[in-house]
Write a protein that holds these residues in place. Structure first.
Motif, PDB file in Angstrom:
ATOM      1  N   GLY A 223       0.838  -1.193   0.000  1.00 53.26           N
ATOM      2  CA  GLY A 223       0.000   0.000   0.000  1.00 53.26           C
ATOM      3  C   GLY A 223       0.869   1.236   0.000  1.00 53.26           C
ATOM      4  O   GLY A 223       1.843   1.311   0.754  1.00 53.26           O
ATOM      5  N   GLU A 224       0.544   2.187  -0.867  1.00 49.96           N
ATOM      6  CA  GLU A 224       1.354   3.399  -0.964  1.00 49.96           C
ATOM      7  C   GLU A 224       0.612   4.595  -0.354  1.00 49.96           C
ATOM      8  O   GLU A 224      -0.609   4.657  -0.408  1.00 49.96           O
ATOM      9  CB  GLU A 224       1.685   3.676  -2.437  1.00 49.96           C
ATOM     10  CG  GLU A 224       2.622   2.634  -3.016  1.00 49.96           C
ATOM     11  CD  GLU A 224       2.624   2.619  -4.523  1.00 49.96           C
ATOM     12  OE1 GLU A 224       3.287   3.478  -5.123  1.00 49.96           O
ATOM     13  OE2 GLU A 224       1.953   1.751  -5.111  1.00 49.96           O
ATOM     14  N   TYR A 225       1.397   5.517   0.173  1.00 47.54           N
ATOM     15  CA  TYR A 225       0.825   6.671   0.877  1.00 47.54           C
ATOM     16  C   TYR A 225       1.523   7.975   0.495  1.00 47.54           C
ATOM     17  O   TYR A 225       2.704   7.979   0.172  1.00 47.54           O
ATOM     18  CB  TYR A 225       1.036   6.532   2.379  1.00 47.54           C
ATOM     19  CG  TYR A 225       0.308   5.421   3.070  1.00 47.54           C
ATOM     20  CD1 TYR A 225      -0.896   5.658   3.726  1.00 47.54           C
ATOM     21  CD2 TYR A 225       0.856   4.143   3.115  1.00 47.54           C
ATOM     22  CE1 TYR A 225      -1.536   4.644   4.421  1.00 47.54           C
ATOM     23  CE2 TYR A 225       0.206   3.117   3.793  1.00 47.54           C
ATOM     24  CZ  TYR A 225      -0.985   3.373   4.442  1.00 47.54           C
ATOM     25  OH  TYR A 225      -1.619   2.370   5.124  1.00 47.54           O
ATOM     26  N   PHE A 226       0.796   9.064   0.628  1.00 46.74           N
ATOM     27  CA  PHE A 226       1.369  10.408   0.668  1.00 46.74           C
ATOM     28  C   PHE A 226       1.263  10.923   2.100  1.00 46.74           C
ATOM     29  O   PHE A 226       0.269  10.655   2.780  1.00 46.74           O
ATOM     30  CB  PHE A 226       0.572  11.387  -0.209  1.00 46.74           C
ATOM     31  CG  PHE A 226       0.776  11.207  -1.686  1.00 46.74           C
ATOM     32  CD1 PHE A 226       1.831  11.838  -2.332  1.00 46.74           C
ATOM     33  CD2 PHE A 226      -0.093  10.430  -2.426  1.00 46.74           C
ATOM     34  CE1 PHE A 226       2.011  11.693  -3.695  1.00 46.74           C
ATOM     35  CE2 PHE A 226       0.079  10.274  -3.794  1.00 46.74           C
ATOM     36  CZ  PHE A 226       1.131  10.906  -4.435  1.00 46.74           C
ATOM     37  N   VAL A 227       2.257  11.702   2.529  1.00 44.41           N
ATOM     38  CA  VAL A 227       2.172  12.415   3.803  1.00 44.41           C
ATOM     39  C   VAL A 227       2.065  13.907   3.486  1.00 44.41           C
ATOM     40  O   VAL A 227       2.866  14.428   2.707  1.00 44.41           O
ATOM     41  CB  VAL A 227       3.428  12.194   4.670  1.00 44.41           C
ATOM     42  CG1 VAL A 227       3.254  12.820   6.045  1.00 44.41           C
ATOM     43  CG2 VAL A 227       3.764  10.714   4.770  1.00 44.41           C
ATOM     44  N   LEU A 228       1.081  14.566   4.066  1.00 43.32           N
ATOM     45  CA  LEU A 228       0.921  16.003   3.837  1.00 43.32           C
ATOM     46  C   LEU A 228       1.444  16.808   5.026  1.00 43.32           C
ATOM     47  O   LEU A 228       1.406  16.347   6.162  1.00 43.32           O
ATOM     48  CB  LEU A 228      -0.553  16.361   3.613  1.00 43.32           C
ATOM     49  CG  LEU A 228      -1.307  15.610   2.514  1.00 43.32           C
ATOM     50  CD1 LEU A 228      -2.708  16.211   2.353  1.00 43.32           C
ATOM     51  CD2 LEU A 228      -0.568  15.655   1.179  1.00 43.32           C
ATOM     52  N   ASP A 229       1.920  17.995   4.729  1.00 40.97           N
ATOM     53  CA  ASP A 229       2.409  18.942   5.741  1.00 40.97           C
ATOM     54  C   ASP A 229       1.335  19.176   6.812  1.00 40.97           C
ATOM     55  O   ASP A 229       0.145  19.136   6.538  1.00 40.97           O
ATOM     56  CB  ASP A 229       2.725  20.266   5.043  1.00 40.97           C
ATOM     57  CG  ASP A 229       3.557  21.194   5.914  1.00 40.97           C
ATOM     58  OD1 ASP A 229       4.708  21.428   5.555  1.00 40.97           O
ATOM     59  OD2 ASP A 229       3.043  21.693   6.939  1.00 40.97           O
ATOM     60  N   LYS A 230       1.837  19.449   8.024  1.00 33.11           N
ATOM     61  CA  LYS A 230       0.907  19.734   9.121  1.00 33.11           C
ATOM     62  C   LYS A 230       0.015  20.933   8.844  1.00 33.11           C
ATOM     63  O   LYS A 230      -1.042  21.076   9.456  1.00 33.11           O
ATOM     64  CB  LYS A 230       1.700  20.025  10.392  1.00 33.11           C
ATOM     65  CG  LYS A 230       2.226  18.807  11.054  1.00 33.11           C
ATOM     66  CD  LYS A 230       2.865  19.243  12.347  1.00 33.11           C
ATOM     67  CE  LYS A 230       3.583  18.104  12.987  1.00 33.11           C
ATOM     68  NZ  LYS A 230       4.417  18.607  14.079  1.00 33.11           N
ATOM     69  N   LYS A 231       0.490  21.796   7.944  1.00 30.87           N
ATOM     70  CA  LYS A 231      -0.349  22.948   7.590  1.00 30.87           C
ATOM     71  C   LYS A 231      -1.703  22.488   7.052  1.00 30.87           C
ATOM     72  O   LYS A 231      -2.658  23.241   7.060  1.00 30.87           O
ATOM     73  CB  LYS A 231       0.331  23.755   6.488  1.00 30.87           C
ATOM     74  CG  LYS A 231       1.458  24.618   6.937  1.00 30.87           C
ATOM     75  CD  LYS A 231       2.051  25.329   5.727  1.00 30.87           C
ATOM     76  CE  LYS A 231       3.411  25.898   6.054  1.00 30.87           C
ATOM     77  NZ  LYS A 231       4.121  26.276   4.839  1.00 30.87           N
ATOM     78  N   MET A 232      -1.754  21.259   6.545  1.00 28.24           N
ATOM     79  CA  MET A 232      -2.996  20.733   5.996  1.00 28.24           C
ATOM     80  C   MET A 232      -3.816  20.010   7.068  1.00 28.24           C
ATOM     81  O   MET A 232      -4.816  19.372   6.755  1.00 28.24           O
ATOM     82  CB  MET A 232      -2.701  19.761   4.853  1.00 28.24           C
ATOM     83  CG  MET A 232      -1.948  20.356   3.687  1.00 28.24           C
ATOM     84  SD  MET A 232      -2.827  21.730   2.941  1.00 28.24           S
ATOM     85  CE  MET A 232      -4.186  20.856   2.188  1.00 28.24           C
ATOM     86  N   GLY A 233      -3.343  20.089   8.309  1.00 31.80           N
ATOM     87  CA  GLY A 233      -3.974  19.340   9.395  1.00 31.80           C
ATOM     88  C   GLY A 233      -5.466  19.567   9.557  1.00 31.80           C
ATOM     89  O   GLY A 233      -6.183  18.708  10.072  1.00 31.80           O
TER      90      GLY A 233
END
Lengths: 484, 417
Positions: A223-233
């Protein structure tokens, strides 16, 4: 040994802790440079409610039980846990029908509070969802946690209670012996009365090694993932699911306890158990499907990508089995989703299994609670002041993105269970996991490691083995050429 | 602990040093907050020459350039310098929460100068498919390892992105005994300054692959190699034509991002094009009393401009404290044609300053370009450029008398291929 636990993932570490409350000699063996290196490191971090597994399966039973155990477990181990709820989205009438089925299945499995809500209600609670949505299943009991912090904390607790832990020790043979088994590793051999095989994607190898005649095969699914910046929290506060298909739960938008957002995972059957590569097609699929649930995510908010491997099997359900031919070996395998949620319940099952065989004598001095690890970023200003007064290194921030102080790093380096690798520190402290990706702090962390352990900076690795970070000193090649 | 100052300068690199010096020599009580162990910022690891030609009219190395400013700052008694001090929070009412080994500080400032610089785009931002081995560094991190710590990040090196730090590191690593296989650039033109292309690549026969990018990472523990592929007109890789390159190290020089997390905390609006705050000719942000200079404002090509912006920010901070900045009217600075961004983004009236410096970046490389300053259809002034490139800023000065009574400010850059 009384018990050898093979595998330091979330299942093995929670079992180690569960058994550490009793007077037993326990050894946990992990072949990698750290614990929580497989599915435990790279997964969604969701504590599922339990509406998804088919009724009366091991998955359904342990999922619902596990979900109930989580709040107390995480509070004892001082690991973040949040019941952030979940929504399963339906975009057409067919999917609405499936939501009804899920709700009913959830009722049978014993999941409380499920409710189908209107589009308006959903958008009120989660305004960034695709407005083309028709209905949603609201799942109040869904939660999130940090899988690797839970495993690390559980094992540190177990270790404090006397469990032995050997890293970089791979099981290479299991031989039946009178009253138990001989476990051969790349470093040693041990006699043990009991074995718990929770070796994740390599669990089928252990079954073969022991000579168990059972057709069980791990069929790894990536399974593949993206991690987004905390600014997108603030993108979503609940976990957002599409309507599941026979292939799985689908690609989700997941808040994490750290404050980042994950997009993923897709599901791809692979042959190579070590294949943790991300792919063009895979990442594209994840992006497209995740942005169908929550549109308008800027690609510039991506701070990382990764892939994890589910230890799925041809058995479909979790395999929880002691075979008649091999009494004394408990196999807990094929732990794909909802494995993280089920793990505390699987630990209870392991305990009950052992209780039928041995008189389990509670250890008086054993602790269930852990002392809270102090993270600079989580402390109040008063607490920070106090710590800096005690040791000024608490006031020296090394990781600017995640606000990690030099003292935290030193304390973790000094912990006997922390491997002296960059990734081990990343997992435990989040140094280098922020938006600069370690560009600023890596040299400083290597310097601290070097100073603490009295070894040159170029002797440290990212994650053990040949993953060295630096080569020799400058001009070393010129020097070598001159010398030869 | 508490502290009060006139001017707090966040970041002690070239922008902050000039800002502090400028405010300090005007007699203001200044505090520099620097997270590193020394002043100078990233200049300390830029040991190559090429700094100061504009400002000092001589060629200096990074540390030499920093040293000059550090001396100027240290000579002023009213400037206090705190190194190893991390700013954790900045509030809209100009309160700063900072921490160092002495403790936690609440600092109240009358004006704040932001000079936090920038960070490099990373592997994570690029989302390159493949494995996640060791051996992938930003060019700046590699520069620090080689120039400050004295260690080689690898022996067989490929560089992605032809930004200046990447080019400089190609030469630097070659000198230190590493094999530099080449520089891969996604765009059809190089990202760095011409002098760096010549002095760092051509002089060492290091190949530059334009219109190519890295499409896959190989290696489980340490990097073993990468696939590179050409890209089409839209920048999409043509995967059928991918080619394997064996290497143990990948350096990324793929762009810089102004570090405005603190500006955002202070609720200061940012320009999506520059990545920095919107400012007027005083380099004052939309929130009065907050100023920005250097790479936190826009990514500069030469450090001399960073210093000039710092000097202006310090001067403006004094004007602000004296109540001289009025902001009675605000006029946006429009850009059209081949222009990508401009600083300042608007002018405040009355202008007060005798002249205004405008900084531009262009969209595409073009020859025989003319930059027009227009008010509606009326051309107020023109500048000619034989060649414009995205890597090089256009910097012009405009006398305020031209702009005092206009209804519109519109810069248009036109040029031929």
């Amino acid at each position: 040994m009384d018990v050898i636990i093979i595998g330091g993932g979330i299942v093995g570490t929670l079992i180690a802790r569960q058994l550490s409350f009793y007077s037993l000699r326990i050894l946990l063996l992990e072949k990698e440079s750290d614990i929580a290196m497989g599915a435990t490191k790279a997964n969604s971090g969701i504590v599922h409610a339990g509406y998804d597994p088919l009724p009366n399966t091991n998955k359904a039973k342990t999922n619902v039980r596990g979900n109930k155990l989580y709040p107390e477990l995480c509070s004892q181990l001082k690991v973040p846990f949040k019941r952030n709820g979940a929504f399963v989205l339906a975009f057409n009438d067919e999917e609405i029908k499936i939501l009804e089925e899920l709700k009913e299945r959830g009722r049978i499995n014993g999941v409380l509070g499920l409710e189908i809500i209107s589009k308006e209600e959903l958008l009120k609670r989660e305004p960034n969802i695709n407005p083309e949505v028709k209905r949603a299943l609201y799942v109040p009991n869904s939660g999130i946690t940090s899988p690797y912090l839970l495993a690390i904390s559980a094992l540190e607790n177990a270790w404090e209670n006397g469990v032995e832990v050997h890293l970089e020790e791979e099981v290479q043979g299991v031989i039946k012996e009178k009253g138990g088994y001989i476990v051969k590793t790349n470093k040693n051999s041990y006699f043990t009365k009991y074995i718990i095989n929770c070796a994740g994607i390599n669990g089928d190898e252990i079954i073969k090694m022991a000579g168990i005649d059972f057709s069980f095969e791990i069929t790894p699914r990536k399974g593949e993932y993206f991690v987004l910046d905390k600014k997108m929290g603030n993108l979503v506060s609940s976990t957002i699911f599409p309507t599941p298909t026979p292939l799985g739960k689908g690609i989700l938008v997941i808040p994490t306890v750290e404050g980042n957002i994950l997009l993923g995972p897709n599901a791809q059957n692979i042959n190579d158990k070590e294949d943790k590569t991300t792919t063009h097609e895979g990442l594209k699929e994840v992006w497209e499907k995740a942005t169908k649930l929550v549109p308008n995510i800027p690609f510039s908010s991506v701070i990382n990508t990764f892939a994890g491997i589910r230890a799925s099997s041809n058995y479909k359900d979790f395999l929880i089995e002691e075979f008649n031919s091999h009494k004394g070996i408990l196999n807990i395998l094929g732990i794909d989703s909802p494995g993280l949620t089920s793990a505390p319940a699987l630990a209870e099952i392991a305990e009950e299994w052992l209780r039928e065989k041995e008189k389990l004598i509670p250890k008086k001095e054993a602790k269930k609670e852990r002392e809270k690890t102090l993270y600079f970023r989580e402390l109040t200003n008063e607490e920070r002041e106090e710590l800096i007064k005690r040791n000024p290194k608490w006031g020296h921030i090394v990781c600017r993105c995640e606000h990690v102080s030099e003292m935290e790093i030193i304390e973790f380096i000094r912990h006997p269970l922390t491997p002296k690798t960059l990734e081990a520190l990343r997992k435990r402290l989040r140094v280098g996991t922020g938006r600069c990706h370690g560009a600023f702090c890596t040299p400083h962390i290597l310097k601290i490691l070097s100073k603490e352990l009295g070894k040159p900076m170029n002797s440290f690795t990212l994650k053990g083995g040949n993953s060295k970070i630096l080569f020799g000193e400058n001009k070393v090649r010129w020097k070598n050429e001159k010398g030869s | 602990m508490k502290k009060e100052v006139d001017i707090a300068v966040i970041g002690g690199g070239p922008g902050g040093l000039a800002g502090a010096f400028s405010a300090g020599k005007r007699g203001l009580k200044v505090l520099i907050l620097e997270r590193g162990e020394e002043l100078g910022g990233i200049l300390n690891q830029c040991i190559h020459p090429g700094f100061g030609l504009l400002y000092f009219k001589e060629e200096l190395t990074g540390p030499e350039y920093a040293e000059r400013w550090i001396k100027m700052v240290e000579e002023l008694d009213n400037i206090e310098i705190w190194t190893k001090t991390m700013v954790l929070e900045v509030s809209p009412d100009k309160r700063i929460l900072a921490v160092n080994e002495k403790g936690l500080w609440e600092i109240k400032a009358k004006a704040i100068i932001f000079s936090m610089g920038c960070r490099e785009r990373t592997q994570g931002n690029l989302a390159i498919p493949g494995t996640r081995p060791s051996g992938i560094f930003t060019a700046g991190t590699a520069q620090r390892f080689v120039n400050i710590e004295g260690y080689l990040p690898g022996e067989k090196i490929l560089i992605l992105g032809s930004g200046d730090i990447g080019l400089i590191m190609a030469r630097r690593l070659r000198w230190e005994g590493a094999e530099v296989i080449g520089v891969v650039e996604k765009l059809p033109y190089p990202g760095g300054l011409t002098r760096n292309l010549v002095q760092c690549l051509e002089d060492y026969d290091i190949p530059l692959y334009l219109s190519h990018t890295v499409v896959e990472i190989k290696g489980k523990e340490r990097l073993e190699g990468v696939y590179i592929a050409p890209v089409d007109d839209k920048g999409n890789p043509i995967l059928e034509n991918k080619k394997y390159i064996s290497c143990d190290t990948l350096l990324l020089s793929v762009g810089l991002i102004p570090e405005n997390e603190l500006s955002e905390m202070a609720e200061i609006p940012l320009d999506g094009k520059t990545g920095g705050p919107f400012v007027d000719q005083f380099l004052m942000t939309e929130k009065e009393g907050f100023f920005a200079c250097g790479n936190v404002l826009l990514v500069n090509d030469l450090v001399d401009y960073v210093s000039l912006q710092g000097l202006l920010a310090g001067e403006s901070a004094e004007k602000y404290l004296k109540g001289e900045i009025k902001r009675e009217k605000k006029l946006p600075v429009k850009i059209n044609g081949n222009l990508r961004l401009v600083v300042p983004q608007y002018l405040s009236y009355p202008i007060i300053l005798p002249e205004i410096t405008f900084y531009f970046r262009v969209l595409n490389p073009k020859e025989n370009s003319i930059l027009y300053l227009k008010e509606k259809e009326k051309i107020l002034k023109t500048w000619k450029y034989p060649m414009v490139k995205p890597a090089e800023m256009l910097v012009i000065k405009v006398s305020s008398s031209i702009l005092e009574n206009v209804e519109e400010i519109n810069f248009v850059l036109e040029g031929s291929k």
